[in-house]
Design a protein around this motif. Sequence first.
Motif, short mmCIF file in Angstrom:
data_model
loop_
_atom_site.label_atom_id
_atom_site.label_comp_id
_atom_site.label_asym_id
_atom_site.label_seq_id
_atom_site.Cartn_x
_atom_site.Cartn_y
_atom_site.Cartn_z
N UNK A 8 -37.03 16.92 -15.08
CA UNK A 8 -38.33 16.87 -15.77
C UNK A 8 -38.74 18.21 -16.37
N UNK A 9 -38.35 19.29 -15.76
CA UNK A 9 -38.68 20.62 -16.28
C UNK A 9 -37.90 20.91 -17.57
N UNK A 10 -36.63 20.49 -17.59
CA UNK A 10 -35.81 20.68 -18.80
C UNK A 10 -36.38 19.85 -19.94
N UNK A 11 -36.73 18.60 -19.65
CA UNK A 11 -37.31 17.73 -20.67
C UNK A 11 -38.64 18.30 -21.16
N UNK A 12 -39.48 18.76 -20.24
CA UNK A 12 -40.76 19.36 -20.62
C UNK A 12 -40.56 20.61 -21.47
N UNK A 61 -47.20 31.52 -21.09
CA UNK A 61 -45.84 31.56 -20.55
C UNK A 61 -45.82 32.00 -19.09
N UNK A 62 -46.55 33.05 -18.77
CA UNK A 62 -46.59 33.56 -17.41
C UNK A 62 -47.23 32.55 -16.45
N UNK A 63 -48.32 31.94 -16.88
CA UNK A 63 -48.98 30.93 -16.05
C UNK A 63 -48.05 29.75 -15.80
N UNK A 64 -47.37 29.29 -16.85
CA UNK A 64 -46.42 28.19 -16.72
C UNK A 64 -45.28 28.56 -15.79
N UNK A 65 -44.75 29.76 -15.96
CA UNK A 65 -43.63 30.22 -15.14
C UNK A 65 -44.01 30.22 -13.66
N UNK A 66 -45.15 30.77 -13.33
CA UNK A 66 -45.58 30.85 -11.94
C UNK A 66 -45.82 29.46 -11.36
N UNK A 67 -46.52 28.62 -12.11
CA UNK A 67 -46.85 27.27 -11.63
C UNK A 67 -45.60 26.41 -11.49
N UNK A 68 -44.79 26.38 -12.55
CA UNK A 68 -43.61 25.52 -12.53
C UNK A 68 -42.50 26.08 -11.65
N UNK A 69 -42.44 27.39 -11.48
CA UNK A 69 -41.49 27.96 -10.53
C UNK A 69 -41.77 27.49 -9.13
N UNK A 77 -38.49 28.02 -19.75
CA UNK A 77 -37.19 28.64 -20.01
C UNK A 77 -36.81 29.54 -18.83
N UNK A 78 -37.75 30.31 -18.35
CA UNK A 78 -37.48 31.20 -17.21
C UNK A 78 -37.12 30.41 -15.97
N UNK A 79 -37.86 29.35 -15.71
CA UNK A 79 -37.58 28.51 -14.54
C UNK A 79 -36.19 27.91 -14.65
N UNK A 80 -35.89 27.33 -15.81
CA UNK A 80 -34.59 26.68 -16.02
C UNK A 80 -33.45 27.68 -15.93
N UNK A 127 -33.92 28.27 -27.57
CA UNK A 127 -35.09 29.13 -27.41
C UNK A 127 -34.76 30.55 -27.86
N UNK A 128 -33.59 31.05 -27.49
CA UNK A 128 -33.19 32.40 -27.90
C UNK A 128 -33.15 32.51 -29.41
#
Length: 190
Positions: free
Chosen positions: A67-71, A49-57, A106-109, A13-14
Amino acid sequence: PVFWLVSLSLSMHSLFATAVTFHIVSIFAEAGRSQTEAFAYFLPAAVVSTTTNLTCGWLADKHPLKPFIIAMLLAFITGATGLLNLEHNWGYALLVAGFGVGGGLWSVTSNLAFIRFFGPVHLGEITGLCTSIMVFTSAIGPAMFSLGVDFFGGYAAAEWLCIGGLVMLLTFAILLPLREPAPGKAQGIS
């Protein structure tokens, strides 16, 4: 193996994000899109990205990380597919959705993986090495995309190379048994 899976996934990702950011106007121009459209990409991608981060966090507090890494890897592949097809509106949508969702995951992981899998004892050393790898890949990403243009006349070769790396990481993530303590019960955490 878990360290390398997580570190290389975060590093991909980086590499990709830095390369796209550095060459955003040129990439969009190659697809027949304007400079305005290029810069406008960042706002919807940030919202996703922000919505995903908040929800998945929130979800990651209750579920294993595999599953988060695979997603995340699937999202990066989706975004890269959109980048390859940027001349179409559906390609633009895939770019925004894929890199937006992938960035949020990425942030969650990056925040949870090492503490969950390795505990706090050597956390600084582990995250420090991962960060060094991410810095290295973010430095070579723009150069790799530039060399792709120089040698192949466009960005597609570099994009395909990244997709190949992402597919290998996705395969590794699916096949690797990721055993982790229950959330909140990581090694050394009471």
